[in-house]
Design an enzyme around this catalytic site. Sequence first.
Site, PDB file in Angstrom:
ATOM      1  N   HIS A 390       0.837  -1.209   0.000  1.00 57.30           N
ATOM      2  CA  HIS A 390       0.000   0.000   0.000  1.00 57.30           C
ATOM      3  C   HIS A 390       0.873   1.260   0.000  1.00 57.30           C
ATOM      4  O   HIS A 390       0.696   2.154  -0.838  1.00 57.30           O
ATOM      5  CB  HIS A 390      -0.897  -0.028   1.235  1.00 57.30           C
ATOM      6  CG  HIS A 390      -1.812   1.146   1.359  1.00 57.30           C
ATOM      7  ND1 HIS A 390      -3.126   1.096   0.986  1.00 57.30           N
ATOM      8  CD2 HIS A 390      -1.604   2.405   1.826  1.00 57.30           C
ATOM      9  CE1 HIS A 390      -3.690   2.270   1.210  1.00 57.30           C
ATOM     10  NE2 HIS A 390      -2.788   3.090   1.723  1.00 57.30           N
ATOM     11  N   GLU A 391       1.817   1.334   0.920  1.00 54.53           N
ATOM     12  CA  GLU A 391       2.647   2.542   1.036  1.00 54.53           C
ATOM     13  C   GLU A 391       3.553   2.715  -0.181  1.00 54.53           C
ATOM     14  O   GLU A 391       3.836   3.854  -0.588  1.00 54.53           O
ATOM     15  CB  GLU A 391       3.458   2.507   2.328  1.00 54.53           C
ATOM     16  CG  GLU A 391       2.627   2.462   3.608  1.00 54.53           C
ATOM     17  CD  GLU A 391       1.600   3.578   3.721  1.00 54.53           C
ATOM     18  OE1 GLU A 391       1.777   4.630   3.072  1.00 54.53           O
ATOM     19  OE2 GLU A 391       0.602   3.396   4.441  1.00 54.53           O
ATOM     20  N   HIS A 394       1.673   4.585  -2.792  1.00 55.27           N
ATOM     21  CA  HIS A 394       1.776   6.035  -2.573  1.00 55.27           C
ATOM     22  C   HIS A 394       3.114   6.568  -3.073  1.00 55.27           C
ATOM     23  O   HIS A 394       3.176   7.577  -3.782  1.00 55.27           O
ATOM     24  CB  HIS A 394       1.667   6.349  -1.076  1.00 55.27           C
ATOM     25  CG  HIS A 394       0.295   6.250  -0.513  1.00 55.27           C
ATOM     26  ND1 HIS A 394      -0.785   6.907  -1.056  1.00 55.27           N
ATOM     27  CD2 HIS A 394      -0.171   5.597   0.585  1.00 55.27           C
ATOM     28  CE1 HIS A 394      -1.856   6.650  -0.323  1.00 55.27           C
ATOM     29  NE2 HIS A 394      -1.521   5.855   0.676  1.00 55.27           N
ATOM     30  N   HIS A 397       3.529   6.546  -6.801  1.00 54.96           N
ATOM     31  CA  HIS A 397       2.702   7.621  -7.343  1.00 54.96           C
ATOM     32  C   HIS A 397       3.461   8.949  -7.231  1.00 54.96           C
ATOM     33  O   HIS A 397       3.540   9.725  -8.195  1.00 54.96           O
ATOM     34  CB  HIS A 397       1.378   7.684  -6.575  1.00 54.96           C
ATOM     35  CG  HIS A 397       0.346   8.558  -7.206  1.00 54.96           C
ATOM     36  ND1 HIS A 397      -0.947   8.652  -6.736  1.00 54.96           N
ATOM     37  CD2 HIS A 397       0.390   9.405  -8.273  1.00 54.96           C
ATOM     38  CE1 HIS A 397      -1.643   9.503  -7.479  1.00 54.96           C
ATOM     39  NE2 HIS A 397      -0.840   9.982  -8.416  1.00 54.96           N
TER      40      HIS A 397
END
Length: 600
Positions: A390-391, A394, A397
Site C-alpha cells: 500500500h505505502e 503512494h 505515485h
Amino acid sequence: MNKKVLERHEVPVADTWDLESIFSNDEQWEQVAQQFKERVSEIDEFRGRLDESSNILFRALSKQLELEEQLGKLFTYAHMRHDQDTGNSYYAALQDQAYGLMSILEQKTAFVTPELLAMDPKVLDALVNEKDELQAFAHMFDQLKKQRDHVLSEKEEELLARAKEALLASSQAFGALNNADLEFPTIKGEDGKEVQITHGRFVSLLQSKNREVRKAAFEAVYATYESYKNTFAATLSGQVKGDIFQAQSRKYNSAREAALSETHIPLSVYDQLVETVDEHLPLLHRYVRLRKKCLEVDELHMYDLYTPIVKDVDFSVTYEEAKQKVIEAVGPLGEEYVNRLKKGFDDRWVDVQENKGKRSGAYSSGAYGTKPFILMNWQDDVDNLFTLAHEFGHSLHSDYTRSSQPYVYGDYTIFVAEVASTLNEALLHHHFIETLDDKEKKLYILNYFLEGFRGTVFRQTMFAEFEQLIHAKVEAGGSLTADELTREYYDLNVKYYGEDMVIDKEIGYEWARIPHFYYNFYVFQYATGYSAAAALSKQILEEGQPAVDRFLSFLKTGSSEYPIDMLKKAGVDMTTAEPIKQAMQLFEQTLDQMEELLEN
C-alpha cells in the site's frame, strides 16, 4: 514478535530511511533554515505589483514556488526526524521550527492570491499570453478563479496565515499524547510471558489465535484511552472548531464543503458514498455471521474482528520475503514500474523497524526533490506485507508525479491519493489467489481481503459518518463531550455491525485513538479510492497494456488536472455511485468464494 522494543540508535542503518539525502546532518538543516528565514523576505518586492507586467508576475510566482520547494525539504526532514523518535526533544523543537517557517512563508505570500483574484480576468489572460513561461500556470489560474468567492483580502489572508500555527495545536497535542506520552500496560502473550502493548503490536495481538490474549489487549488499550477521554475530547473538539473557524472565515456553508472544495469534489460524492454503503450494510452483517460461524463462538465480540477465521494457518512473512512478494505482485504494471519499486528498496526509502518513541502506524511522505519515504513499524505478518504494498503505491505515485511534472503540479490531491496504494493491494491479493495451492492459506487471503474491505470501505465510511456528525453538531451550536463522543461512536458501531455482533462498550472509546479525525474530512477518500482502485485493477488484469498505459498516465499527471477528470481518463467515473456498487459486488463475490471453499 520481538519482546524488546529497540532504542532508535540500536536500529541497523540499512533498516532506516535515508534522510541524509535531504540534509547531511542536523547542522546543515539549521543553516538552511536560517538562510530560508533571511531569504523569505525576497518575495516582498512583488507585493502590489503583480499586474505591472508579465515578467513581474512570472518572477513573483517563481520566487514563491522556489521558497515553497525549499520549505518542503526543511519540513520533510524535521517531521520525519521527529517521527522516528517522538520522545527526542531536539527533533520536537526542529519540527516546531519547521511549522514556524511554514507560518512565516504563508504570511509573506498571503498577498499573492488576493492580488491575482483582484485582477480583471482579461488583464490576467493578457499577461499570460504575453509570456510563454506563464502558460505553465494556466491550470493553477483556473483553480484560483473557482475559489474567487472564498479568498479574502490581503490583510485577512495574512491574519489566517498567522493563525494557522495556533490552529495546529490540537493535532500536535493529540500526536504528542498518543505517540509519546501514552503508555499501554503489559499483558500475557500467547506463550504466557509478559509482553508490552504498543501501537505497532496492538493489531498483531488482536490477530492472536488465543481469545484471552485478544480480549486482554482490547480491554487494556481502550481502558487506557478511557482514562484520558476528557483530554482526547478536548483535542478533538479543538480540531473540529478549528476546521469550522477556517471554513466560516472563507465563507463556506460548512467545514465539509470547505474541505472538499480544495480538490473540487462535489458534496454529492461524499453523500452517495455514505448512502450506497448504508444500503449494502446487509453484506457486512452477512460477513459478521460467517466470522461468528467459523470461529465457533456463541458470541462474536469486537476483539474477534481481526483474528484470522481460518484455524492453524502459519502465515508469517519476514520483511525480506515481503519485498519479493510485492515485486512479483505488481508485475502486471510492467517492467518500468517494477524497476522503480526495486530502486525504492535499494535506496533506503523505507524506515522498517519499530523503535521506542517512533510514530505509530505507517505512511508515505517526502517532498519535491526528496525520495518518497515510507514509515513502517514492521511485524512479521500478512497485514504488514499488504501495508508495505500500500505505502509503496503512494511512494511510486509520488515518484512518477515528481519526475513528470514541474513543482507547481508536483503533488497529487488527497482525493486520488489512495488509488495507487489500494491498487497495489488489489494486485497482491490477486497474485496470492492465483499462486496459492494451499486451501487454508487461500482461505486466509480471502478472509484478509474481506477484512481489508471491511476496514477500508465499511469502517472508513463509518468514520466519515462520525466526522460529519461531530462537525455538524458543533456547527449547530452544540459541544463535544467525551461521553457524547463515546455514545455517538458506539451507536454507529451498532448500526454497521448488526445484531450478530456483541458491541463491547470499550469500542465506544475508539474515536480517541483515530488520528485521521484530525485530517479534516480525509477518511472518506479511503473508501472512494478503494472503489476506484478495484475498478482499475480489474481493467489492468483483463485489458492488459491499454489499461496499464492509462494508469501510468494517471500517476504522471500530478495535480495538473482536476481529480475527477483524471480518474475518468484512467477509466472510472467517481461522480456516479457505480464504482461503489462495483466494489460491493467484489466484496459479495469474495464472500461467495470463501463460503464455497469452506463447504468443500
